[in-house]
Write an enzyme that holds these catalytic residues in place. Structure first.
Site, PDB file in Angstrom:
ATOM      1  N   HIS A 168      26.140 -16.427  -7.821  1.00 21.32           N
ATOM      2  CA  HIS A 168      24.785 -16.989  -7.764  1.00 21.32           C
ATOM      3  C   HIS A 168      24.446 -17.077  -6.275  1.00 21.32           C
ATOM      4  O   HIS A 168      25.011 -17.916  -5.557  1.00 21.32           O
ATOM      5  CB  HIS A 168      24.776 -18.367  -8.425  1.00 21.32           C
ATOM      6  N   HIS A 193      21.862 -17.086  -2.819  1.00 19.81           N
ATOM      7  CA  HIS A 193      20.571 -17.412  -2.202  1.00 19.81           C
ATOM      8  C   HIS A 193      20.392 -16.550  -0.949  1.00 19.81           C
ATOM      9  O   HIS A 193      21.369 -16.173  -0.296  1.00 19.81           O
ATOM     10  CB  HIS A 193      20.513 -18.893  -1.839  1.00 19.81           C
ATOM     11  N   ASN A 197      16.462 -18.111  -4.156  1.00 17.74           N
ATOM     12  CA  ASN A 197      17.460 -17.207  -4.694  1.00 17.74           C
ATOM     13  C   ASN A 197      17.108 -15.771  -4.325  1.00 17.74           C
ATOM     14  O   ASN A 197      15.983 -15.464  -3.917  1.00 17.74           O
ATOM     15  CB  ASN A 197      17.480 -17.300  -6.225  1.00 17.74           C
ATOM     16  N   ARG A 246      14.517 -22.127 -14.448  1.00 16.96           N
ATOM     17  CA  ARG A 246      15.247 -23.347 -14.123  1.00 16.96           C
ATOM     18  C   ARG A 246      15.399 -23.503 -12.610  1.00 16.96           C
ATOM     19  O   ARG A 246      14.693 -24.264 -11.969  1.00 16.96           O
ATOM     20  CB  ARG A 246      16.608 -23.344 -14.832  1.00 16.96           C
ATOM     21  N   ASP A 247      16.295 -22.749 -12.014  1.00 14.09           N
ATOM     22  CA  ASP A 247      16.559 -22.894 -10.584  1.00 14.09           C
ATOM     23  C   ASP A 247      15.344 -22.513  -9.751  1.00 14.09           C
ATOM     24  O   ASP A 247      15.121 -23.063  -8.678  1.00 14.09           O
ATOM     25  CB  ASP A 247      17.768 -22.028 -10.196  1.00 14.09           C
ATOM     26  N   CYS A 296      17.439 -25.853  -4.094  1.00  9.81           N
ATOM     27  CA  CYS A 296      18.053 -27.026  -4.729  1.00  9.81           C
ATOM     28  C   CYS A 296      17.442 -28.285  -4.127  1.00  9.81           C
ATOM     29  O   CYS A 296      17.487 -28.475  -2.905  1.00  9.81           O
ATOM     30  CB  CYS A 296      19.567 -27.020  -4.509  1.00  9.81           C
TER      31      CYS A 296
END
Length: 284
Positions: free
Chosen positions: A191, A193, A233, A11-12, A224
């Site tokens: 979460h 980065h 990430n 996903r990300d 993003c």
């Protein structure tokens, strides 16, 4: 000591890629991660394809998943419609993102912060699935700059019943700030980065402060599309190597995980940001 790692690569990781991979390829990535014994994988994002075309066909991705016992499969929702699609798909867990600033909420979810908070509250009330709420831009916003930790703490306190994850969406956090905010909010997850090369130090700080859940992305993919220059990430295999070396059990097969990033490098046709998949998992 144990930690749970959620791989958000499908996903990300992929949402910031210039091309849209077929749903079958994204499902294969999910399956490969599960085979490497990831305890949690974020498989898809239930957003409008015109907003994030890389996430189109979320239901097809879920249909292609070969369920593995021991892996929880989650999906991202930003609004009520996304939540309904996610539940209908048959995934195990809801990840709802709530921004810490008005500007980012409008850019990322097309909602005011008040609207997003109301949607989050409704999701928590309606959901029969476990819900994780990720508070994005918890350490800094690309549009508003510094974010008051008190605001983040107030948001987290109003989300009773949810598993809270603090997101350093644009990679501006440092270990002291991570440690203090995890302690203040008692959030179990982060979460992170690695935009400014502090992601792994921040992970250790979060662990020391009591966090036990870590989002990461295979190969260090990610970013993003609504946050300028918000690059990758922390890499899942790099984080596993770090945590296991510090005596923290993850239950993940690091060699198999390295193989996933090697495969993904071939799929994308370029070198990824992670380092362990290139250097190897040292056996010394």
């Amino acid at each position: 000591m144990q930690a749970t790692i959620c791989d958000v690569g499908p996903r990300d990781g992929l949402q910031n890629e210039p091309e849209t991979l077929p749903a079958s390829t994204r499902a294969e990535l999910v399956n490969r991660l599960a085979a490497a014994r990831l305890p949690r994988v974020e498989a898809a994002s239930f957003v409008r394809p015109d907003s994030v075309p890389q996430m189109a066909g979320a239901e097809d991705v879920v249909a292609g998943i070969e369920r593995r016992e021991g892996t929880d499969y989650s999906g991202l929702a930003l609004n009520a419609k996304g939540f309904e699609r996610l539940v209908a798909s048959g995934l195990d867990r809801v990840n709802f993102t709530l921004a810490a600033t008005e500007s980012f909420s409008r850019r990322n979810a097309n909602q005011s912060l008040a609207e997003a908070r109301a949607t989050a509250a409704e999701t928590l009330q309606r959901s029969q699935l476990p819900v994780t709420v990720t508070i994005s831009v918890a350490f800094g916003c690309p549009f508003e700059g510094h974010v008051d930790p008190g605001v983040v703490a107030e948001l987290a306190a109003g989300l009773g019943g949810a598993e809270i994850v603090l997101a350093d969406t644009i990679g501006v956090a440092t270990p002291r700030r991570v440690r203090e905010l995890v302690e203040q909010t008692r959030a179990p997850g982060v979460h992170l980065h690695n935009t400014r090369n502090t992601g792994y130090a921040n992970a250790v700080a979060a662990l020391e402060a009591g966090a036990k859940l870590f989002d990461a992305s295979c190969g260090g993919l990610g970013g993003c599309p609504f946050a300028p220059r918000a690059t990758g990430n922390i890499a899942t295999e790099d984080l596993v190597y770090l945590l296991e070396g510090e005596g923290v059990s993850t239950g993940i097969d690091l060699d198999a995980l390295v193989g996933v990033s090697e495969w993904l490098e071939g799929v994308l046709g370029r070198r990824l940001e992670g380092q362990v998949y290139r250097a190897g998992a040292w056996a010394g």
